[in-house]
Design a protein around this motif. Structure first.
Motif: not given
Length: 372
Positions: A12, A16, A168, A211, A313, A317
């Motif tokens: 992730r 991301c 993020a 996120i 992003n 993720a």
């Protein structure tokens, strides 16, 4: 966390950061074009990297990715700083943004800075950096009563998207050490180093929490539900909450296309940039639809690189690095550095004691990432 959970988390992180860079590079060359002209030139929407102005070849990232990378580096260095027994200091990220400012004001590394990221020559390129970021960071260097140095909030009323497009990484921090409210507030503070308007901060905190929830296993709608509840507890949340609700309603109504994106705004301000990215991600939520979502997120008359970056992003993720379009991964600028930072971030926040060693500041890791 278990080995399987850690592998998913690392995927992730890589997804991301690299997904954000791809969305940024996709939208950068068309940032100042009208939606109509983008559609005319790309009837199937913009799905491949194109060149921008002189010195802007296809696949080139912008200040959005540059500042996101310095956010990552700042968070790692804040982790190293905890060796001093003074806790996790978010203001270290402000110091990282000061090093980014060098990349916009100098032609090459000065040789007077520490750490490795500021030594990457390819980052010393101006790709339409936001004036608010430049002026706020320049002011922070001067210090004084109105504009404190590192850790102080910007003395302006801007809610431009220059804060939300870079935060993020706060959502990627492991939940076992960083709770939801801390992630929200810290991302908001980090945005506030350059953008002083409450909405600019709250939209940034919202992205970080979305996120964070995704990294905890939530789907996008569940992550948005949680974020809406967190937002509702904050003063001045209405602009951000309304924008996210509009994005969700638009996604649920179907008929996805640039006309709907235009109704959500231009993305020049924080809540609109977040809403457009969320809308595109909801419109095309499956791993095999990654490129469809990115193409939609950048095809509008507005800040296409920022909306593309935030969409990348989110979906990076959500799905991990294996969902990224291979033809764009292959050619995006800075991929080795992006992935190195992603892996170092995972190392810092999974096995810090093994890296820091017995003597804290006196290790190769803390030479690479000094704790300030």
């Amino acid at each position: 966390m278990s080995r399987a959970a850690e592998e998913t988390w690392r995927a992730r992180i890589r997804g991301c950061l690299l997904g954000g860079a791809i969305g940024d590079a996709l939208g950068g060359p068309v940032e100042f074009e009208s939606g109509q002209s983008i559609v005319a030139a790309h009837p199937e929407r913009l799905r491949t990297f194109v060149s921008g102005s002189a010195g802007w070849p296809p696949g080139t990232i912008t200040d959005d990715t540059q500042m996101t990378l310095f956010t990552v580096e700042g968070l790692i260095r804040a982790g190293v700083r905890t060796d001093r027994g003074i806790g996790f200091t978010v203001a270290v990220v402000h110091h990282a943004y000061d090093r980014w400012l060098d990349t916009q004001t100098l032609q090459a590394p000065s040789g007077e800075r520490d750490g490795w990221l500021q030594g990457e020559q390819w980052l010393y390129a101006r790709r339409a950096p936001g004036n608010t970021c430049l002026s706020a960071l320049t002011g922070a260097r001067k210090g004084g009563d109105r504009i404190p140095q590192f850790g102080g909030q910007a003395a302006n009323d801007s809610k431009g998207c220059g804060g939300v497009m870079r935060v993020a990484p706060f959502g990627l921090l492991p939940a076992k050490w960083f709770d939801r409210d801390w992630v929200f507030d810290s991302a908001a503070d980090a945005a506030g180093y350059t953008h002083g308007h409450p909405t600019g901060k709250l939209a940034s905190g919202a992205l970080a929490v979305i996120i964070r929830e995704i990294c905890g296993g939530a789907d996008l709608n569940a992550a948005l539900d949680t974020t809406a509840a967190v937002l509702a507890e904050r003063p001045d949340h209405l602009e951000t909450s309304t924008a996210l609700a509009a994005a969700r309603q638009a996604a649920a109504s179907g008929n996805h296309g640039p006309a709907t994106v235009e109704q959500l705004g231009g993305g020049w301000v924080a809540e609109e940039a977040l809403a457009i990215a969320v809308y595109a991600a909801l419109a095309y939520p499956e791993p095999e639809q990654f490129l469809d979502a990115l193409a939609l997120s950048v095809t509008h008359s507005g800040d296409s690189d920022s909306t593309g970056a935030i969409c990348g992003n989110l979906l990076g993720a959500l799905h991990g690095e294996t969902a990224l379009p291979a033809e764009l991964v292959f050619t995006v600028e800075g991929r080795p550095v992006i992935l190195q930072l992603a892996d170092d971030f995972a190392l810092e926040f999974s096995t810090p004691t093994r890296l820091h060693g017995d003597y804290g500041p006196h290790t190769a890791w803390s030479t690479r990432y000094p704790g300030w």
